[in-house]
Design a protein around this motif. Sequence first.
Motif, PDB file in Angstrom:
ATOM      1  N   SER A  51     -14.685  -4.052  22.419  1.00 23.51           N
ATOM      2  CA  SER A  51     -13.763  -5.146  22.105  1.00 23.51           C
ATOM      3  C   SER A  51     -13.093  -5.612  23.391  1.00 23.51           C
ATOM      4  O   SER A  51     -13.133  -4.916  24.419  1.00 23.51           O
ATOM      5  N   ASP A  55      -9.494  -9.277  17.738  1.00 25.03           N
ATOM      6  CA  ASP A  55     -10.029  -8.789  16.467  1.00 25.03           C
ATOM      7  C   ASP A  55     -11.541  -8.625  16.473  1.00 25.03           C
ATOM      8  O   ASP A  55     -12.078  -7.808  15.724  1.00 25.03           O
ATOM      9  N   THR A  57     -15.423  -7.691  17.295  1.00 21.79           N
ATOM     10  CA  THR A  57     -16.185  -6.586  17.870  1.00 21.79           C
ATOM     11  C   THR A  57     -17.496  -7.152  18.395  1.00 21.79           C
ATOM     12  O   THR A  57     -18.167  -7.923  17.706  1.00 21.79           O
ATOM     13  N   ASP A 160     -18.373  -2.006   7.210  1.00 19.78           N
ATOM     14  CA  ASP A 160     -17.558  -3.153   6.800  1.00 19.78           C
ATOM     15  C   ASP A 160     -17.185  -4.030   7.982  1.00 19.78           C
ATOM     16  O   ASP A 160     -16.298  -4.874   7.889  1.00 19.78           O
ATOM     17  N   ARG A 161     -17.879  -3.849   9.088  1.00 20.33           N
ATOM     18  CA  ARG A 161     -17.565  -4.569  10.319  1.00 20.33           C
ATOM     19  C   ARG A 161     -18.663  -5.583  10.648  1.00 20.33           C
ATOM     20  O   ARG A 161     -19.855  -5.258  10.648  1.00 20.33           O
ATOM     21  N   VAL A 163     -20.271  -7.632  13.510  1.00 20.12           N
ATOM     22  CA  VAL A 163     -20.336  -7.483  14.970  1.00 20.12           C
ATOM     23  C   VAL A 163     -21.090  -8.663  15.562  1.00 20.12           C
ATOM     24  O   VAL A 163     -22.139  -9.073  15.049  1.00 20.12           O
TER      25      VAL A 163
END
Length: 298
Positions: A51, A55, A57, A160-161, A163
């Motif tokens: 990062s 916020d 990624t 849950d990310r 990218v």
Amino acid sequence: TILGDGSISMILDPVGIVRHARLRFDDMCDVVAVDRVEEGRGETQQLILFSIGADETFALPLGQIERVEKIAVKDIQRIGNDEFVEYRGRSLPLLHLDQHLLVQPPRDSPEIVHVLIPRGMDRAMGLVTHRVIDTPEGVFTVERDAVASQGLVGTVVLGDRIVLLLDVFGLTDLARPDLLASQHGALSGVRILVAEGTDFCRWYLSDYLMALGAEPVFVPDADEAWQVLTDGVFDLVLADVAVRRVEGQALLHRMRGNTMVGSIPVLGLSSLISSDETRALLSAGFDDVVYKLHRGAL
């Protein structure tokens, strides 16, 4: 390597350990390769997640990273609008993602940053990050339609990310458009057949080859490669030697035994290149072997 918390970790070389212990896993590797092809999983990739203090990624293929350096912000020097840091006795230009992509700027100003130094660049450059998060490994599905911007390949969902997968070469071209301009048209009109088994790598290769003016044609396996090859006219073949269904060596042998296409140069593409593998592939008849995401070598 330097972990996200700044600690240093030793990296083991499993291939070297296997060779030192004279272990053999040929049968096991064949079973795993067949299972992956049958499941449609494709080729395993390893990413480095990081990062920039906001916020989002971001990710890059770990194989594209040569070093991760821990740099004190006070050691960064400004010359005009550009930033540099001393690296191995030379000045290393720094690239900030928020200055070239539509992403959030950092919320804080840390005293220490981590600089990712990609391999295979036409000119060395460091990517400034605030935190290295993880290095996951797996077969990733890349969504190309989610983002449309130079410097971005697409998005990958990890848990849950969401990218953002970066195109480090595209970022460099944004920061230094003069470098790409000097190569523009270098392969103008050159027809290249690319037998590559993974979408992940096809996108990287496609963007770069087209930027050079080449006319790439992509196929996912050896059978389709042979069909396209015998139906068209090509100046060069790039053949994946890592993904089993592509069978780059089988395609090479088939080409060399055919008078119509036997003289076309063939480069082997691999994501894991050892000196032993390179020698074996060159002995098999490949004109050269390159790491598939190493643009400088390609």
